[in-house]
Design a protein around this motif. Structure first.
Motif: not given
Length: 544
Positions: A209-221
């Motif tokens: 939601a914050r637009g931190e896509l790389e960090a989001a992908q890492a968190a989901y992974a």
């Protein structure tokens, strides 16, 4: 039972006979023998009724409180409430009874009454922790997030290692728009309770939601590695059936936070990430029915084949077959419904990424333009001429875009009205009415809270949709249901000045929620949708 913290009232006195029955009943209660406990408590109250007035006041209060606690475990909240009130008439100092009576009101949907009861418990005993934690839940349910945050911070000062409190605070911070603090709280919760899977996924969702896509992908992974399946237990044991939901981060999904709340069935949510290779044999043990949540045909184009392969490999009944979701892009839906009798479906043209307007396209301005894969009012404009449209398409050329004929659906009184129905199996149920002065209507962005007449009109629509949508409209809605072919989806629509049904949007991505403290009249109709959804899943699970 819900997650509310029920507080056991403590005995306040001994009376021969009554005290023995109270003790015996509590022994049954502790062993999980609830019906025998109820019988003993009721016998104790019958005995007390034969005694002299004033002989066993404290004992009678304790019997009523204990009996109420037992009724709560049987989900008989009506009898529980009667006995808590009886105990409080005799012994109003019992903070635990005020707290538990608050739970009764909270479970009955009377949130403001519950808040008042929790506050009364705290007036009697300011440090009563169950009342404080339950008060947080009621404040969140009524969207009083700032007060809830203050109370959560106080509780965390006392127990900083409490992961559940940190998780709740993370959700409250998110609702307040304090996303950085929300992530910090969820990460703290993950550190303190790594077995709680939901917190891992919240970190990914907020970073997305914050637009931190790389960090989001890492968190989901990371979440998928540690907790490949997010399980939510049923409200009863054993569950009546098991539902496996297929969810895809970064694409549009059917919102199910409300639909999957307080279910008699177990839900297991599988995150579909790039390169996912789930264990089909393991998943088969999680499911009597598969619920595909991947709902946006534009955003989910790459992941829908994976969802389809998993659903078919499991060999279980599937709600919202991914193959059918693929046919619900805005342009495909407009074509599928173009000839429905009595409907106006605006022509919808898809402009591919990097492309401009095709030559020879006949447009009548104004037109609407929006980015594919977006919902609500995001990246969605009404444009008055070709220059404005060309500029919009150029500004968003990194995505597919839609150009949509504009239909003026303004009512005779000058207001715009947009109605939402939910299709649940064979049922077509009203969800809300948005009324506003602007063509781009979003229910939560209207000022309906300030206008009683708007609320009255919405309530009448929810109570009797047939007074607005006649037999021809109902027939058109049934045709739409059959042509879309999904098991659960929504439609946003209106009526034009000639009484024809105007179709704006039809898909499975529409939000249904029960957070309507300003509009309590909506509650029974929202709950009706959940009951229909639960019933539909049960039929699928049974194979009929």
């Amino acid at each position: 039972m819900t997650s509310s913290s029920m507080a056991l009232a403590q005995p306040s006195g001994d009376t021969p006979g009554i005290a023995d029955m109270l003790r015996t009943g509590r022994e049954h209660y502790r062993r999980g023998e609830i019906r025998p406990a109820i019988a003993v408590f009721q016998a104790g109250l019958a005995l007390a009724a034969t005694m002299s007035i004033g002989v066993a006041v404290d004992g009678v209060a304790d019997l009523h409180a204990a009996l109420a606690n037992a009724f709560m475990l049987c989900d008989d909240i009506g009898s529980a409430g009667e006995n808590y009130r009886a105990a409080l008439r005799i012994a109003p100092h019992l903070a635990a009874c005020w707290c538990n009576l608050g739970i009764v009101h909270q479970r009955s949907g009377k949130m403001q009454d519950a808040i008042s009861l929790y506050l009364e418990a705290l007036r009697r005993n300011p440090g009563h922790r169950p009342s404080r934690t339950n008060l947080v839940q009621a404040l969140v349910a009524t969207r009083q997030f700032a007060i809830a945050r203050t109370l959560l911070l106080e509780l965390l000062e006392e127990t900083p290692e409490d992961a559940e409190l940190r998780s709740r605070l993370g959700k409250v911070c998110f609702e307040l728009g304090e996303t950085e603090d929300a992530v910090a709280q969820f990460e703290q919760a993950v550190m303190r309770a790594p077995e709680q899977a939901e917190n891992f996924y919240w970190v990914g969702a907020i970073r997305q939601a914050r637009g931190e896509l790389e960090a989001a992908q890492a968190a989901y992974a990371h979440a998928a590695r540690v907790h490949p399946i997010l399980r939510r237990p049923a409200t009863q044991s054993p569950p009546v059936f098991r539902a496996l939901a297929l969810f895809a981060p970064f694409v549009g999904n059917t919102p199910v936070e409300f639909l999957f709340k307080d279910c008699a069935y177990q839900t297991s949510i599988l995150s579909l990430l790039p390169g996912s290779r789930p264990d089909i044999a393991l998943l088969a043990h999680e499911a009597d029915v598969v619920v595909n949540l991947v709902s946006d045909a534009d955003e989910g184009a790459d992941v829908l084949p994976l969802a389809m392969a998993i659903a078919r490999s499991l060999g279980k009944p599937v709600v919202n077959d991914p193959a059918r979701i693929r046919n619900t892009t805005r342009d495909a839906t407009a074509l599928a419904l173009a000839d429905v009798a009595g409907c106006r479906v605006p022509r919808t043209i898809r402009i591919a990424t990097g492309k401009g307007l095709p030559d020879g396209l006949d447009l009548a301005f104004p037109v609407l333009a929006r980015q594919a894969g977006m919902h609500g009012g995001d990246v969605f404009e009404k444009l008055d001429d070709a220059a404005a449209l060309t500029a919009f398409l150029a500004a968003h050329e990194g995505h597919d875009r839609y150009v949509i004929d504009y239909i003026d659906y303004r009512s005779a009184d000058g207001f715009f009205r947009k109605y939402r129905f939910l299709f649940v199996g064979e049922e077509i149920l009203p969800y809300h009415l948005a009324i506003g002065a602007d063509w781009k209507l979003h229910r939560d962005a209207t000022d309906m809270a300030q206008h009683a007449w708007m609320q009255d009109e919405e309530e009448r629509f929810l109570r009797a949709p047939g007074e607005v949508f006649g037999a021809a409209h109902s027939q058109a809605l049934r045709v739409i249901r059959d042509r879309i072919g999904l098991d659960y989806f929504g439609i946003d629509c209106s009526l034009d000045p000639d009484g024809r049904l105007v179709v704006f949007e039809v898909n499975a991505s529409m939000l249904v929620h029960d957070q309507n403290p300003e509009f309590p009249y909506k509650d029974p109709y929202v709950n009706r949708i959940k009951l229909a959804f639960d019933g539909m899943l049960a039929r699928f699970a049974r194979g009929n």
